[in-house]
Design an enzyme around this catalytic site. Structure first.
Site, PDB file in Angstrom:
ATOM      1  N   THR A   1       0.812  -1.212   0.000  1.00 23.42           N
ATOM      2  CA  THR A   1       0.000   0.000   0.000  1.00 23.42           C
ATOM      3  C   THR A   1       0.853   1.273   0.000  1.00 23.42           C
ATOM      4  O   THR A   1       2.002   1.259   0.463  1.00 23.42           O
ATOM      5  CB  THR A   1      -0.898  -0.011   1.259  1.00 23.42           C
ATOM      6  N   ASP A   2       0.248   2.369  -0.462  1.00 24.90           N
ATOM      7  CA  ASP A   2       0.933   3.672  -0.409  1.00 24.90           C
ATOM      8  C   ASP A   2       1.081   4.171   1.021  1.00 24.90           C
ATOM      9  O   ASP A   2       1.866   5.079   1.294  1.00 24.90           O
ATOM     10  CB  ASP A   2       0.196   4.714  -1.264  1.00 24.90           C
ATOM     11  N   GLU A   3       0.315   3.578   1.953  1.00 18.28           N
ATOM     12  CA  GLU A   3       0.331   4.083   3.336  1.00 18.28           C
ATOM     13  C   GLU A   3       1.655   3.853   4.044  1.00 18.28           C
ATOM     14  O   GLU A   3       1.894   4.434   5.101  1.00 18.28           O
ATOM     15  CB  GLU A   3      -0.784   3.425   4.151  1.00 18.28           C
TER      16      GLU A   3
ATOM     17  N   TYR B   1      -2.079  -0.677  11.087  1.00 17.82           N
ATOM     18  CA  TYR B   1      -2.221  -1.330   9.775  1.00 17.82           C
ATOM     19  C   TYR B   1      -1.013  -1.014   8.884  1.00 17.82           C
ATOM     20  O   TYR B   1      -0.334  -1.917   8.380  1.00 17.82           O
ATOM     21  CB  TYR B   1      -3.520  -0.891   9.075  1.00 17.82           C
TER      22      TYR B   1
ATOM     23  N   LYS C   1       2.082  -3.399   7.332  1.00 23.87           N
ATOM     24  CA  LYS C   1       2.344  -3.549   5.893  1.00 23.87           C
ATOM     25  C   LYS C   1       3.793  -3.136   5.587  1.00 23.87           C
ATOM     26  O   LYS C   1       4.473  -3.781   4.786  1.00 23.87           O
ATOM     27  CB  LYS C   1       1.360  -2.698   5.067  1.00 23.87           C
TER      28      LYS C   1
HETATM   29  P1  NAD Z   1      -9.878  -7.274   2.206  1.00 27.38           P
HETATM   30  O1  NAD Z   1      -9.884  -6.991   3.669  1.00 27.38           O
HETATM   31  O2  NAD Z   1     -11.087  -6.987   1.400  1.00 27.38           O
HETATM   32  O3  NAD Z   1      -9.529  -8.821   1.946  1.00 27.38           O
HETATM   33  C1  NAD Z   1      -8.537  -9.480   2.685  1.00 27.38           C
HETATM   34  C2  NAD Z   1      -8.697 -10.974   2.419  1.00 27.38           C
HETATM   35  O4  NAD Z   1      -7.644 -11.649   3.117  1.00 27.38           O
HETATM   36  C3  NAD Z   1     -10.009 -11.556   2.936  1.00 27.38           C
HETATM   37  O5  NAD Z   1     -10.563 -12.426   1.991  1.00 27.38           O
HETATM   38  C4  NAD Z   1      -9.604 -12.301   4.204  1.00 27.38           C
HETATM   39  O6  NAD Z   1     -10.442 -13.408   4.498  1.00 27.38           O
HETATM   40  C5  NAD Z   1      -8.194 -12.746   3.837  1.00 27.38           C
HETATM   41  N1  NAD Z   1      -7.364 -12.973   5.037  1.00 27.38           N
HETATM   42  C6  NAD Z   1      -7.211 -12.158   6.114  1.00 27.38           C
HETATM   43  N2  NAD Z   1      -6.389 -12.726   7.023  1.00 27.38           N
HETATM   44  C7  NAD Z   1      -5.999 -13.924   6.500  1.00 27.38           C
HETATM   45  C8  NAD Z   1      -5.154 -14.961   6.946  1.00 27.38           C
HETATM   46  N3  NAD Z   1      -4.528 -14.889   8.126  1.00 27.38           N
HETATM   47  N4  NAD Z   1      -4.973 -16.041   6.148  1.00 27.38           N
HETATM   48  C9  NAD Z   1      -5.599 -16.123   4.946  1.00 27.38           C
HETATM   49  N5  NAD Z   1      -6.432 -15.183   4.481  1.00 27.38           N
HETATM   50  C10 NAD Z   1      -6.628 -14.087   5.235  1.00 27.38           C
HETATM   51  O7  NAD Z   1      -8.599  -6.500   1.654  1.00 27.38           O
HETATM   52  P2  NAD Z   1      -8.386  -5.764   0.258  1.00 27.38           P
HETATM   53  O8  NAD Z   1      -8.879  -4.384   0.343  1.00 27.38           O
HETATM   54  O9  NAD Z   1      -8.858  -6.644  -0.836  1.00 27.38           O
HETATM   55  O10 NAD Z   1      -6.774  -5.688   0.235  1.00 27.38           O
HETATM   56  C11 NAD Z   1      -6.018  -6.742  -0.323  1.00 27.38           C
HETATM   57  C12 NAD Z   1      -4.539  -6.390  -0.241  1.00 27.38           C
HETATM   58  O11 NAD Z   1      -4.288  -5.185  -0.948  1.00 27.38           O
HETATM   59  C13 NAD Z   1      -4.026  -6.137   1.184  1.00 27.38           C
HETATM   60  O12 NAD Z   1      -2.749  -6.690   1.293  1.00 27.38           O
HETATM   61  C14 NAD Z   1      -3.978  -4.625   1.313  1.00 27.38           C
HETATM   62  O13 NAD Z   1      -2.995  -4.223   2.225  1.00 27.38           O
HETATM   63  C15 NAD Z   1      -3.615  -4.259  -0.113  1.00 27.38           C
HETATM   64  N6  NAD Z   1      -4.056  -2.928  -0.557  1.00 27.38           N
HETATM   65  C16 NAD Z   1      -5.353  -2.558  -0.409  1.00 27.38           C
HETATM   66  C17 NAD Z   1      -5.781  -1.319  -0.895  1.00 27.38           C
HETATM   67  C18 NAD Z   1      -7.234  -0.875  -0.771  1.00 27.38           C
HETATM   68  O14 NAD Z   1      -7.543   0.251  -1.110  1.00 27.38           O
HETATM   69  N7  NAD Z   1      -8.159  -1.710  -0.326  1.00 27.38           N
HETATM   70  C19 NAD Z   1      -4.859  -0.471  -1.509  1.00 27.38           C
HETATM   71  C20 NAD Z   1      -3.514  -0.878  -1.628  1.00 27.38           C
HETATM   72  C21 NAD Z   1      -3.143  -2.120  -1.159  1.00 27.38           C
HETATM   73  O1  DAU Z   2      -4.173   3.918   0.629  1.00 30.16           O
HETATM   74  C1  DAU Z   2      -4.381   2.566   0.490  1.00 30.16           C
HETATM   75  C2  DAU Z   2      -5.235   2.072   1.637  1.00 30.16           C
HETATM   76  O2  DAU Z   2      -6.552   2.504   1.366  1.00 30.16           O
HETATM   77  C3  DAU Z   2      -5.198   0.566   1.799  1.00 30.16           C
HETATM   78  O3  DAU Z   2      -3.906   0.175   2.134  1.00 30.16           O
HETATM   79  C4  DAU Z   2      -6.181   0.113   2.888  1.00 30.16           C
HETATM   80  O4  DAU Z   2      -6.224  -1.293   2.940  1.00 30.16           O
HETATM   81  C5  DAU Z   2      -7.553   0.643   2.530  1.00 30.16           C
HETATM   82  O5  DAU Z   2      -8.473   0.333   3.555  1.00 30.16           O
HETATM   83  C6  DAU Z   2      -7.511   2.147   2.325  1.00 30.16           C
HETATM   84  O6  DAU Z   2      -7.219   2.823   3.577  1.00 30.16           O
HETATM   85  P1  DAU Z   2      -7.994   4.152   4.021  1.00 30.16           P
HETATM   86  O7  DAU Z   2      -7.943   4.229   5.489  1.00 30.16           O
HETATM   87  O8  DAU Z   2      -7.526   5.325   3.231  1.00 30.16           O
HETATM   88  O9  DAU Z   2      -9.481   3.773   3.464  1.00 30.16           O
HETATM   89  P2  DAU Z   2     -10.943   3.970   4.074  1.00 30.16           P
HETATM   90  O10 DAU Z   2     -11.885   3.498   3.035  1.00 30.16           O
HETATM   91  O11 DAU Z   2     -11.069   3.402   5.434  1.00 30.16           O
HETATM   92  O12 DAU Z   2     -11.063   5.544   4.215  1.00 30.16           O
HETATM   93  C7  DAU Z   2     -10.827   6.416   3.103  1.00 30.16           C
HETATM   94  C8  DAU Z   2     -10.894   7.848   3.610  1.00 30.16           C
HETATM   95  O13 DAU Z   2     -12.252   8.145   3.967  1.00 30.16           O
HETATM   96  C9  DAU Z   2     -10.081   8.093   4.864  1.00 30.16           C
HETATM   97  O14 DAU Z   2      -9.542   9.395   4.787  1.00 30.16           O
HETATM   98  C10 DAU Z   2     -11.094   8.006   5.990  1.00 30.16           C
HETATM   99  C11 DAU Z   2     -12.359   8.526   5.356  1.00 30.16           C
HETATM  100  N1  DAU Z   2     -13.637   7.946   5.830  1.00 30.16           N
HETATM  101  C12 DAU Z   2     -13.738   6.608   5.976  1.00 30.16           C
HETATM  102  C13 DAU Z   2     -14.936   6.026   6.363  1.00 30.16           C
HETATM  103  C14 DAU Z   2     -15.066   4.515   6.541  1.00 30.16           C
HETATM  104  C15 DAU Z   2     -14.736   8.781   6.037  1.00 30.16           C
HETATM  105  O15 DAU Z   2     -14.650  10.008   5.895  1.00 30.16           O
HETATM  106  N2  DAU Z   2     -15.922   8.208   6.406  1.00 30.16           N
HETATM  107  C16 DAU Z   2     -16.074   6.868   6.577  1.00 30.16           C
HETATM  108  O16 DAU Z   2     -17.183   6.424   6.914  1.00 30.16           O
END
Ligand code: NAD
Ligand code: DAU
Length: 331
Positions: free
Chosen positions: A117-119, A144, A148
């Site tokens: 992730t960019d975080e 989190y 990562k």
């Molecule tokens: P998500 O939470 O929707 O899915 C995570 C999946 O991993 C689920 O299916 C869960 O059951 C599985 N999981 C969790 N713990 C586990 C374990 N111990 N063993 C096996 N499976 C397990 O997450 P997502 O949003 O799809 O993110 C996927 C990946 O992408 C993550 O590594 C996250 O850090 C990365 N990522 C997410 C975002 C975003 O915006 N969502 C952005 C950049 C990177």
């Molecule tokens: O940047 C990549 C990351 O993006 C991933 O690594 C994470 O897995 C993914 O969850 C996401 O993280 P954020 O914390 O940025 O995403 P989230 O959807 O939780 O929130 C996006 C933005 O919106 C953040 O600034 C918080 C805000 N927010 C979130 C929720 C749930 C709100 O304002 N209201 C809300 O109800």
């Protein structure tokens, strides 16, 4: 034919990736623990083999890693707000789980791609003209993002110390179908579909560099096929000028609603993320298909809103419990 082991393939990005990889002709095994975030419905109708289990289960991971050519590692605890309530599963899965996968991949000389992730880079001021590059020092803010970051360091150490054939990608915020309703965009869409008021943390001035999940996964496939071993690639779609407030207002506009409320802010809330993805574009020729705020995010959001409208049975079972947990935190 290449066989992939996709960890976390029953989650949001992983399941969309499985779909794209099958369309591209790969054979796919999925390893997923089916935590609250995993859902077998995400893989319905797809010709992938699902193995239910934990990435920390050494014996299972060894067996599955042995039979594939490449591990694509998506599995993680992924939600910042949850990591503030209880960080322990984040350390277990994101750090220890990644370690278990790396060790198995080392034993079997399996190609490894780590999805991150960019975080890990921390955040930027709203007026900072810089973006995160692959060389930006790590500075994670939340449990989190710290876990990562730790997992990225493990991958790099395994490349350098053991010659593991690995790549890393760091991507910005994804949106699209199958995203859990705890996350910002699906939460607001389903709030409106459910007759609830959308909820904006704090002032809503924060900026996330939104990218459609299909663009993220196209980049991961590109890196798998053409990426240089040992390299890291940033993935982003140049949306680093769009505030949360603008996103919620666009969702309201697209859904014919006119109001949202400000709720308690997230502790330690990162202000702005901005990804420089020029290395990936220049070296590997990847380009996002959903681009810029006016057309790209609007088009991507319209598609996403349609998906949640058409798939209420998918999100309905989680909605009340998620909102209850947020309400207890004043959000
Ligand atoms: P998500 O939470 O929707 O899915 C995570 C999946 O991993 C689920 O299916 C869960 O059951 C599985 N999981 C969790 N713990 C586990 C374990 N111990 N063993 C096996 N499976 C397990 O997450 P997502 O949003 O799809 O993110 C996927 C990946 O992408 C993550 O590594 C996250 O850090 C990365 N990522 C997410 C975002 C975003 O915006 N969502 C952005 C950049 C990177
Ligand atoms: O940047 C990549 C990351 O993006 C991933 O690594 C994470 O897995 C993914 O969850 C996401 O993280 P954020 O914390 O940025 O995403 P989230 O959807 O939780 O929130 C996006 C933005 O919106 C953040 O600034 C918080 C805000 N927010 C979130 C929720 C749930 C709100 O304002 N209201 C809300 O109800």
């Amino acid at each position: 034919m290449t066989r992939l082991l996709v960890t976390g393939g029953a989650g949001f990005i992983g399941a969309n990736f499985v779909r794209s990889a099958l369309e591209r002709g790969y054979d796919v095994d999925v390893l997923d623990a089916l935590t609250y975030a995993g859902n077998t419905a995400n893989l319905e109708g797809l010709d992938a083999e699902l193995h239910i289990g934990d990435i920390g289960d050494e014996a299972l991971v060894d067996t599955l890693t042995r039979r594939v050519d490449t591990v694509v590692h998506f599995a993680a605890e992924s939600h910042n707000d949850n990591s503030l309530t209880d960080p322990s599963p984040f350390v277990r899965t994101n750090v220890n789980g990644t370690f278990t996968l790396l060790e198995a991949s080392r034993r079997h000389d399996t190609r490894f791609h780590h999805v991150s992730t960019d975080e890990v880079f921390g955040d930027l001021a709203l007026d900072d003209p810089n973006r995160f590059t692959e060389d930006t020092p790590y500075n994670p803010s939340s449990p989190y993002s710290a876990t990562k970051a730790a997992s990225d360091h493990l991958v790099r150490a395994w490349v350098r110390s053991f010659g593991l054939r690995a790549t890393i990608s760091n991507c910005s915020n994804n949106y699209g179908p199958f995203q859990h309703v705890e996350k910002f965009i699906p939460r607001q869409i389903t709030n409106l579909l459910d007759g609830r008021v959308p909820k904006l943390y704090g002032t809503g001035e924060q900026v996330r560099d939104w990218i459609h999940v299909d663009d993220h996964n196209a980049a991961v496939l590109t890196i798998l096929e053409r990426g240089r071993i040992g390299e890291t690639y940033n993935i982003g779609a140049d949306n680093d000028h769009v505030s949360n407030k603008q996103v919620i207002e666009l969702i309201c506009e697209l859904m014919g609603a006119d109001g949202y409320e400000h709720v308690a802010d997230r502790p330690g809330h990162d202000l702005r993320y901005a990804m420089d993805s020029s290395k990936l574009r220049r070296e590997l020729g990847w380009e996002p298909q959903f681009t810029d705020t006016d057309s790209g995010m609007r088009e991507g959001l319209e598609q996403t809103i349609r998906w949640y409208r058409d798939n209420e049975s998918w999100w309905r079972p989680q909605k009340d419990a998620v909102e209850q947990a947020y309400a207890e935190r004043g959000q």
